[in-house]
Design a protein around this motif. Structure first.
Motif, PDB file in Angstrom:
ATOM      1  N   GLU A  57       7.628  -2.500   7.146  1.00 39.80           N
ATOM      2  CA  GLU A  57       7.403  -3.167   5.861  1.00 39.80           C
ATOM      3  C   GLU A  57       5.962  -2.992   5.398  1.00 39.80           C
ATOM      4  O   GLU A  57       5.703  -2.651   4.235  1.00 39.80           O
ATOM      5  N   VAL A  58       5.012  -3.236   6.304  1.00 40.03           N
ATOM      6  CA  VAL A  58       3.600  -3.120   5.945  1.00 40.03           C
ATOM      7  C   VAL A  58       3.271  -1.687   5.534  1.00 40.03           C
ATOM      8  O   VAL A  58       2.600  -1.452   4.516  1.00 40.03           O
ATOM      9  N   ALA A  59       3.748  -0.709   6.320  1.00 38.47           N
ATOM     10  CA  ALA A  59       3.439   0.691   6.021  1.00 38.47           C
ATOM     11  C   ALA A  59       3.991   1.112   4.674  1.00 38.47           C
ATOM     12  O   ALA A  59       3.304   1.759   3.866  1.00 38.47           O
ATOM     13  N   VAL A  60       5.248   0.754   4.387  1.00 32.22           N
ATOM     14  CA  VAL A  60       5.869   1.132   3.114  1.00 32.22           C
ATOM     15  C   VAL A  60       5.143   0.478   1.947  1.00 32.22           C
ATOM     16  O   VAL A  60       4.874   1.112   0.920  1.00 32.22           O
ATOM     17  N   LEU A  61       4.805  -0.806   2.097  1.00 37.02           N
ATOM     18  CA  LEU A  61       4.090  -1.501   1.029  1.00 37.02           C
ATOM     19  C   LEU A  61       2.743  -0.850   0.759  1.00 37.02           C
ATOM     20  O   LEU A  61       2.366  -0.624  -0.401  1.00 37.02           O
ATOM     21  N   ARG A  62       1.997  -0.523   1.818  1.00 35.76           N
ATOM     22  CA  ARG A  62       0.668   0.078   1.636  1.00 35.76           C
ATOM     23  C   ARG A  62       0.761   1.467   1.011  1.00 35.76           C
ATOM     24  O   ARG A  62      -0.066   1.832   0.162  1.00 35.76           O
ATOM     25  N   VAL A  63       1.750   2.248   1.423  1.00 34.28           N
ATOM     26  CA  VAL A  63       1.924   3.580   0.815  1.00 34.28           C
ATOM     27  C   VAL A  63       2.264   3.432  -0.668  1.00 34.28           C
ATOM     28  O   VAL A  63       1.729   4.153  -1.517  1.00 34.28           O
ATOM     29  N   ALA A  64       3.144   2.483  -0.985  1.00 34.48           N
ATOM     30  CA  ALA A  64       3.499   2.257  -2.390  1.00 34.48           C
ATOM     31  C   ALA A  64       2.282   1.845  -3.202  1.00 34.48           C
ATOM     32  O   ALA A  64       2.063   2.340  -4.322  1.00 34.48           O
ATOM     33  N   GLN A  65       1.470   0.946  -2.659  1.00 31.75           N
ATOM     34  CA  GLN A  65       0.281   0.487  -3.375  1.00 31.75           C
ATOM     35  C   GLN A  65      -0.709   1.628  -3.580  1.00 31.75           C
ATOM     36  O   GLN A  65      -1.299   1.761  -4.656  1.00 31.75           O
ATOM     37  N   GLU A  66      -0.884   2.468  -2.557  1.00 29.17           N
ATOM     38  CA  GLU A  66      -1.802   3.605  -2.670  1.00 29.17           C
ATOM     39  C   GLU A  66      -1.296   4.604  -3.709  1.00 29.17           C
ATOM     40  O   GLU A  66      -2.059   5.092  -4.556  1.00 29.17           O
ATOM     41  N   ALA A  67       0.013   4.888  -3.661  1.00 22.81           N
ATOM     42  CA  ALA A  67       0.582   5.830  -4.625  1.00 22.81           C
ATOM     43  C   ALA A  67       0.493   5.297  -6.052  1.00 22.81           C
ATOM     44  O   ALA A  67       0.192   6.047  -6.996  1.00 22.81           O
ATOM     45  N   LEU A  68       0.735   4.001  -6.236  1.00 23.00           N
ATOM     46  CA  LEU A  68       0.609   3.394  -7.561  1.00 23.00           C
ATOM     47  C   LEU A  68      -0.824   3.439  -8.051  1.00 23.00           C
ATOM     48  O   LEU A  68      -1.095   3.732  -9.224  1.00 23.00           O
ATOM     49  N   HIS A  69      -1.753   3.131  -7.151  1.00 20.09           N
ATOM     50  CA  HIS A  69      -3.171   3.176  -7.522  1.00 20.09           C
ATOM     51  C   HIS A  69      -3.545   4.576  -8.001  1.00 20.09           C
ATOM     52  O   HIS A  69      -4.219   4.746  -9.030  1.00 20.09           O
ATOM     53  N   GLY A 126      -9.137  13.620  -2.660  1.00 21.68           N
ATOM     54  CA  GLY A 126      -9.532  12.223  -2.673  1.00 21.68           C
ATOM     55  C   GLY A 126      -8.494  11.277  -3.206  1.00 21.68           C
ATOM     56  O   GLY A 126      -8.810  10.201  -3.668  1.00 21.68           O
ATOM     57  N   LEU A 127      -7.208  11.665  -3.158  1.00 22.01           N
ATOM     58  CA  LEU A 127      -6.168  10.795  -3.685  1.00 22.01           C
ATOM     59  C   LEU A 127      -5.551   9.908  -2.610  1.00 22.01           C
ATOM     60  O   LEU A 127      -4.509   9.307  -2.815  1.00 22.01           O
ATOM     61  N   GLY A 128      -6.157   9.825  -1.436  1.00 22.77           N
ATOM     62  CA  GLY A 128      -5.629   8.967  -0.381  1.00 22.77           C
ATOM     63  C   GLY A 128      -4.381   9.522   0.265  1.00 22.77           C
ATOM     64  O   GLY A 128      -3.633   8.797   0.924  1.00 22.77           O
ATOM     65  N   LEU A 129      -4.117  10.837   0.099  1.00 21.10           N
ATOM     66  CA  LEU A 129      -2.897  11.417   0.642  1.00 21.10           C
ATOM     67  C   LEU A 129      -2.897  11.406   2.160  1.00 21.10           C
ATOM     68  O   LEU A 129      -1.854  11.191   2.788  1.00 21.10           O
ATOM     69  N   VAL A 130      -4.058  11.647   2.752  1.00 25.97           N
ATOM     70  CA  VAL A 130      -4.155  11.623   4.218  1.00 25.97           C
ATOM     71  C   VAL A 130      -3.866  10.220   4.736  1.00 25.97           C
ATOM     72  O   VAL A 130      -3.151  10.038   5.723  1.00 25.97           O
ATOM     73  N   SER A 131      -4.408   9.203   4.052  1.00 23.32           N
ATOM     74  CA  SER A 131      -4.178   7.817   4.455  1.00 23.32           C
ATOM     75  C   SER A 131      -2.699   7.469   4.397  1.00 23.32           C
ATOM     76  O   SER A 131      -2.154   6.832   5.309  1.00 23.32           O
ATOM     77  N   MET A 132      -2.012   7.880   3.328  1.00 21.28           N
ATOM     78  CA  MET A 132      -0.586   7.599   3.205  1.00 21.28           C
ATOM     79  C   MET A 132       0.210   8.290   4.309  1.00 21.28           C
ATOM     80  O   MET A 132       1.111   7.699   4.903  1.00 21.28           O
ATOM     81  N   ALA A 133      -0.148   9.545   4.587  1.00 23.47           N
ATOM     82  CA  ALA A 133       0.561  10.277   5.637  1.00 23.47           C
ATOM     83  C   ALA A 133       0.351   9.624   6.996  1.00 23.47           C
ATOM     84  O   ALA A 133       1.291   9.500   7.791  1.00 23.47           O
ATOM     85  N   ASP A 134      -0.877   9.172   7.257  1.00 28.94           N
ATOM     86  CA  ASP A 134      -1.172   8.512   8.537  1.00 28.94           C
ATOM     87  C   ASP A 134      -0.365   7.229   8.693  1.00 28.94           C
ATOM     88  O   ASP A 134       0.164   6.937   9.773  1.00 28.94           O
ATOM     89  N   ARG A 135      -0.274   6.432   7.608  1.00 25.26           N
ATOM     90  CA  ARG A 135       0.486   5.181   7.669  1.00 25.26           C
ATOM     91  C   ARG A 135       1.963   5.462   7.966  1.00 25.26           C
ATOM     92  O   ARG A 135       2.599   4.754   8.750  1.00 25.26           O
ATOM     93  N   ALA A 136       2.509   6.473   7.311  1.00 28.98           N
ATOM     94  CA  ALA A 136       3.913   6.802   7.521  1.00 28.98           C
ATOM     95  C   ALA A 136       4.159   7.300   8.940  1.00 28.98           C
ATOM     96  O   ALA A 136       5.114   6.872   9.607  1.00 28.98           O
ATOM     97  N   GLU A 137       3.305   8.189   9.418  1.00 30.61           N
ATOM     98  CA  GLU A 137       3.483   8.745  10.761  1.00 30.61           C
ATOM     99  C   GLU A 137       3.358   7.670  11.831  1.00 30.61           C
ATOM    100  O   GLU A 137       4.015   7.740  12.874  1.00 30.61           O
ATOM    101  N   ALA A 138       2.530   6.650  11.583  1.00 29.45           N
ATOM    102  CA  ALA A 138       2.328   5.585  12.566  1.00 29.45           C
ATOM    103  C   ALA A 138       3.606   4.794  12.833  1.00 29.45           C
ATOM    104  O   ALA A 138       3.740   4.165  13.883  1.00 29.45           O
ATOM    105  N   VAL A 139       4.559   4.811  11.873  1.00 26.55           N
ATOM    106  CA  VAL A 139       5.829   4.085  12.067  1.00 26.55           C
ATOM    107  C   VAL A 139       7.005   5.053  12.173  1.00 26.55           C
ATOM    108  O   VAL A 139       8.156   4.672  11.978  1.00 26.55           O
ATOM    109  N   GLY A 140       6.708   6.321  12.461  1.00 27.67           N
ATOM    110  CA  GLY A 140       7.764   7.299  12.655  1.00 27.67           C
ATOM    111  C   GLY A 140       8.326   7.886  11.387  1.00 27.67           C
ATOM    112  O   GLY A 140       9.417   8.471  11.400  1.00 27.67           O
TER     113      GLY A 140
END
Length: 371
Positions: A283-295, A336-350
């Protein structure tokens, strides 16, 4: 099946929802849906007022997401809803708009005639209201309907009280956990930042007299800064947004999108399915990725419309954030669009994140994770 069996099954569903520690919204949705089906109403809703003249919770059956978007913000505490909150007594009417307490509804609001509303009471305190409108069979709502809806209101009161006690316990536990993490933050990160400052000062004093030693100290500064950043990220990742505990992933994301839609000049819309139980870390990972993508979309795309879709299919939770903006060359994703951060969050939860974009054709961020 007999009407009595229908009643027992509907009430049983409501009681089970109360006792399963579902989110407040899920419990109330079960109650509203059961009341709507059992009393054969086209529309049903339940509202829990907030302190700002609106409703902190408002769940409804019979109105689609598209209709909600056309209606606009949640209702205020005025007209019949406000009167019921003040008076705290049941209201049964053959034609709602003809009652002097009725004021108005938005242009896109469905027209309602026969009406049955019951307060949700905790002793003498009005916790909220549950109401039905437009019975599907002639004759309107009956006295028996009123008695049955009153019973559902009693279960709603139990649900609210139970959920609030449960959430208060979780909040206390979260407060203790945050205090623990604050101590860890102080012990780990603060000490590294202090060492970082001293090392930087030493490097500065050596620049003129011993450049080689200054270079060694600057390398140490870089290492300490990286360690401090890693510690800080570890603490931040552990912090679970409180909204997820209160509302669940889909509703938290829906509320976030509605807020952005009001604040941003472009249209921001959400579409989501009912979700199964989702692990907390997912839940946390999906929410953070969504927030980053929206930003990213709202800041960089210059789009007139941004859409968010959250679905569950074939054992996978799928998040899609798409904008209809300027896009960019896929080869230039590392800008600088936070793509690495989003990928890291997703990979951390499989899970995994993919980003597709073309100049002039918008950008789509897609995250998939098994649940």
């Amino acid at each position: 099946m007999s009407p009595e069996s229908d009643i027992l099954r509907a009430v049983s569903s409501a009681v089970l929802a109360v006792t399963r520690h579902l989110s407040v919204r899920e419990v109330l949705q079960v109650i509203v849906r059961s009341a709507q089906q059992l009393l054969n109403a086209r529309y049903a809703a339940l509202g829990v007022p907030d302190e700002d003249g609106s409703f902190g919770e408002f769940v409804a059956e019979g109105i689609t997401d598209k209709q909600w978007d056309a209606i606009g913000p949640l209702p205020r505490q005025h007209g019949m809803l406000g009167a019921m909150l003040r008076e705290g007594v049941p209201v049964r009417l053959p034609d709602l708009p003809k009652d002097p307490r009725f004021e108005y509804w938005p242009k896109a609001h469905p027209v309602m005639h026969d009406f049955l509303g019951v307060p949700i009471l905790d002793g003498e305190q009005v916790l909220g209201i549950i109401f039905l409108a437009n019975k599907k069979v002639p004759g309107g709502f009956t006295e028996e309907d009123e008695k049955l809806l009153t019973m559902f209101a009693a279960h709603a009161a139990l649900a609210l009280t139970n959920a609030r006690l449960y959430e208060r316990g979780r909040e206390l536990a979260m407060l203790e956990e945050r205090n623990r993490m604050a101590r860890e933050l102080h012990d780990a990160v603060t000490q590294k930042l202090f060492s970082l400052r001293l090392t930087a000062q030493a490097a500065n004093s050596l620049l003129q007299v011993d450049p080689s030693r200054a270079a060694v100290e600057l390398e140490r500064v870089q290492r300490l800064a990286g360690e401090a950043l890693a510690e800080l990220r570890a603490v931040i990742v552990e912090l679970r947004p409180a909204e997820l505990d209160r509302h669940g992933l889909a509703e938290t994301l829906r509320k976030h999108v509605r807020l952005l839609d009001r604040l941003q000049p472009c249209e921001v819309v959400f579409e989501g399915d009912e979700l199964p139980a989702v692990p907390s870390e997912v839940e946390v990972a999906v929410l953070r990725v969504a927030q980053e993508a929206l930003h990213n979309a709202l800041r960089h795309s210059d789009a007139g419309r941004v859409s968010v879709r959250l679905t569950h299919t074939s054992g996978k939770l799928v998040l899609v954030v798409r904008d209809e903006g300027v896009g960019f060359d896929d080869a230039g994703q590392g800008r600088g669009l936070g793509l690495v951060s989003m990928a890291d969050r997703a990979e951390a939860v499989g899970g995994a994140v993919t980003v597709s974009s073309q100049p002039g054709k918008g950008t789509t961020v897609r995250m998939e994770v098994g649940v």
